[in-house]
Design a protein around this motif. Sequence first.
Motif, short mmCIF file in Angstrom:
data_model
loop_
_atom_site.label_atom_id
_atom_site.label_comp_id
_atom_site.label_asym_id
_atom_site.label_seq_id
_atom_site.Cartn_x
_atom_site.Cartn_y
_atom_site.Cartn_z
N ALA A 110 -20.73 -60.52 96.58
CA ALA A 110 -22.15 -60.24 96.76
C ALA A 110 -22.91 -61.51 97.15
O ALA A 110 -22.71 -62.58 96.58
N GLY A 111 -23.76 -61.39 98.18
CA GLY A 111 -24.60 -62.49 98.58
C GLY A 111 -23.92 -63.56 99.39
O GLY A 111 -24.51 -64.60 99.69
N VAL A 112 -22.66 -63.33 99.78
CA VAL A 112 -21.89 -64.31 100.55
C VAL A 112 -21.72 -63.82 101.98
O VAL A 112 -21.37 -62.66 102.21
N GLU A 113 -21.96 -64.70 102.94
CA GLU A 113 -21.75 -64.35 104.35
C GLU A 113 -20.28 -64.58 104.70
O GLU A 113 -19.78 -65.71 104.60
N VAL A 114 -19.58 -63.53 105.11
CA VAL A 114 -18.16 -63.62 105.45
C VAL A 114 -18.00 -63.60 106.97
O VAL A 114 -18.54 -62.72 107.65
N ARG A 115 -17.27 -64.58 107.49
CA ARG A 115 -16.96 -64.65 108.91
C ARG A 115 -15.44 -64.54 109.06
O ARG A 115 -14.70 -65.44 108.66
N GLY A 116 -14.97 -63.43 109.61
CA GLY A 116 -13.55 -63.18 109.70
C GLY A 116 -12.88 -63.89 110.87
O GLY A 116 -13.45 -63.99 111.96
N VAL A 117 -11.69 -64.41 110.62
CA VAL A 117 -10.88 -65.06 111.65
C VAL A 117 -9.44 -64.58 111.50
O VAL A 117 -9.07 -63.96 110.50
N THR A 118 -8.62 -64.89 112.50
CA THR A 118 -7.22 -64.48 112.45
C THR A 118 -6.27 -65.67 112.53
O THR A 118 -5.42 -65.85 111.67
N THR A 119 -6.41 -66.50 113.56
CA THR A 119 -5.47 -67.59 113.77
C THR A 119 -6.01 -68.91 113.24
O THR A 119 -7.20 -69.04 112.90
N ALA A 120 -5.14 -69.92 113.23
CA ALA A 120 -5.55 -71.26 112.80
C ALA A 120 -6.61 -71.84 113.74
O ALA A 120 -7.54 -72.51 113.30
N GLN A 121 -6.46 -71.57 115.03
CA GLN A 121 -7.45 -72.04 115.99
C GLN A 121 -8.80 -71.37 115.73
O GLN A 121 -9.85 -72.02 115.78
N ASP A 122 -8.77 -70.07 115.42
CA ASP A 122 -10.00 -69.36 115.05
C ASP A 122 -10.64 -70.01 113.83
O ASP A 122 -11.86 -70.20 113.76
N MET A 123 -9.79 -70.35 112.84
CA MET A 123 -10.27 -70.94 111.59
C MET A 123 -10.98 -72.26 111.87
O MET A 123 -12.07 -72.52 111.34
N LEU A 124 -10.38 -73.10 112.70
CA LEU A 124 -10.97 -74.40 113.01
C LEU A 124 -12.32 -74.22 113.69
O LEU A 124 -13.31 -74.87 113.32
N GLU A 125 -12.38 -73.37 114.69
CA GLU A 125 -13.61 -73.19 115.46
C GLU A 125 -14.71 -72.60 114.60
O GLU A 125 -15.87 -73.05 114.66
N CYS A 126 -14.38 -71.60 113.80
CA CYS A 126 -15.39 -70.94 112.97
C CYS A 126 -15.88 -71.87 111.86
O CYS A 126 -17.08 -71.97 111.61
N ALA A 127 -14.95 -72.57 111.20
CA ALA A 127 -15.34 -73.49 110.12
C ALA A 127 -16.18 -74.64 110.67
O ALA A 127 -17.19 -75.04 110.07
N SER A 128 -15.77 -75.18 111.83
CA SER A 128 -16.53 -76.28 112.43
C SER A 128 -17.94 -75.83 112.81
O SER A 128 -18.92 -76.56 112.61
N GLY A 129 -18.03 -74.62 113.33
CA GLY A 129 -19.34 -74.08 113.67
C GLY A 129 -20.22 -73.90 112.45
O GLY A 129 -21.43 -74.20 112.49
N ALA A 130 -19.64 -73.44 111.35
CA ALA A 130 -20.41 -73.26 110.11
C ALA A 130 -20.89 -74.60 109.56
O ALA A 130 -22.01 -74.71 109.06
N VAL A 131 -20.04 -75.63 109.65
CA VAL A 131 -20.43 -76.96 109.20
C VAL A 131 -21.52 -77.53 110.10
O VAL A 131 -22.45 -78.21 109.64
N ASP A 132 -21.43 -77.26 111.41
CA ASP A 132 -22.46 -77.72 112.35
C ASP A 132 -23.85 -77.20 111.96
O ASP A 132 -24.86 -77.85 112.23
#
Length: 404
Positions: free
Chosen positions: A241-263
């Motif tokens: 509850a109250g958490v924004e979830v961003r789904g990914v599949t591959t390691a490359q997806d993970m890097l791009e999504c996590a980096s974007g969230a940190v940005d």
Amino acid sequence: MAAKRILLGVTGGIAAYKSAELVRLLKKSGHEVRVVMTRGAEAFVTPLTFQALSGEPVRTSLLDPEAESGMGHIELAKWADQVVIAPASADFIARLAQGMADDLLTTLCCATEAPIAVAPAMNQAMWGNRRTQRNIELLAADAQVTLLGPDQGAQACGDVGPGRMLEPTVLFDLISGATKGPLAGRRVVITAGPTREPIDPVRYISNYSSGKMGYALASAARMAGADVVLVSGPVSIEAPAGVEVRGVTTAQDMLECASGAVDEGCDLFIATAAVADYRPDSCAGDKIKKTDEGMSLSLVRNPDTLAAIAARADAPFTVGFAAETRDVEHYALDKLTRKKLNMIVANDVSTPGLGFNSDSNAVIAFWAQGQEAIGPDTKVAIAQRLMALIGEHLKSKAGAAGAL
């Protein structure tokens, strides 16, 4: 903070004696305080103690003939700016989570529109019980309720573990500071779950990670007041509850999504995801047919999300996880140093019943100047302790920066 009308609920438990000090601190700072006690609380502290400290009559009865209109629960529910339950026993937490109204305290909690702060206090086994944790999850999802604690350490029964009520001075700071917890105002990015590296349209390389630890941390961070983004690999878990979830599949997806969230802004980055270290160098366009007795795959190394975030010039406080099967401390400390992390949390996934696909775990948190073992316990309880520990380090880091 301006003076408030604070209703303190005291339930049955040895920690009830500490609530007298909380009343004293609140009154000294100018707040109006009224106390409601359950029948169990009266077995530990007398109403006269709280009456003397608060300067107000203590309420214990649901239908009080001395209350306005004989309906004390409605009167008190409208009076309070803030409701604080300290200590909150396992029994009270269960009744509150289920919306019961079978005594004065639970009834006024149903009737009030004021925020409700709950400070759990119980034996470590009761706190870790799955039924208690389900009730905690229900309260964590309730926008009106804020959970404060528990702490861990020596308990009156002789056990050691999570379940202690936060000390009165800590509760006072949280209440008077109008905070939602030790991570209030912080933005947290957490990775969780496995990644899947495709071989062909129907097959992939992955691991046994269930994502439960990462999701428990996301929930604990939200309970501690943080704004949380959870970057999640494929799992079968309901979003906290109250958490924004961003789904990914591959390691490359993970890097791009996590980096974007940190940005977007990040004070704390926690990498619990079990990211595949390697991927096939190419993915077949069609399903590979079974033709030979053997098949060879050529693998290439995946990007390292944790190392990439920790190496940034604007790196947040960075926490890694290390799932090992041997030499846990050695590999964890090596990873802590090599990737320049602020903290690493290690666990032995070869231990039966702990780690992957389990609701329980046992971990050791390492940082440059120390370490702390947590568990065996439920992942929910471990996550809450880890968030409290990380919060302490963040506070220390901020204090050190301010002194420069």
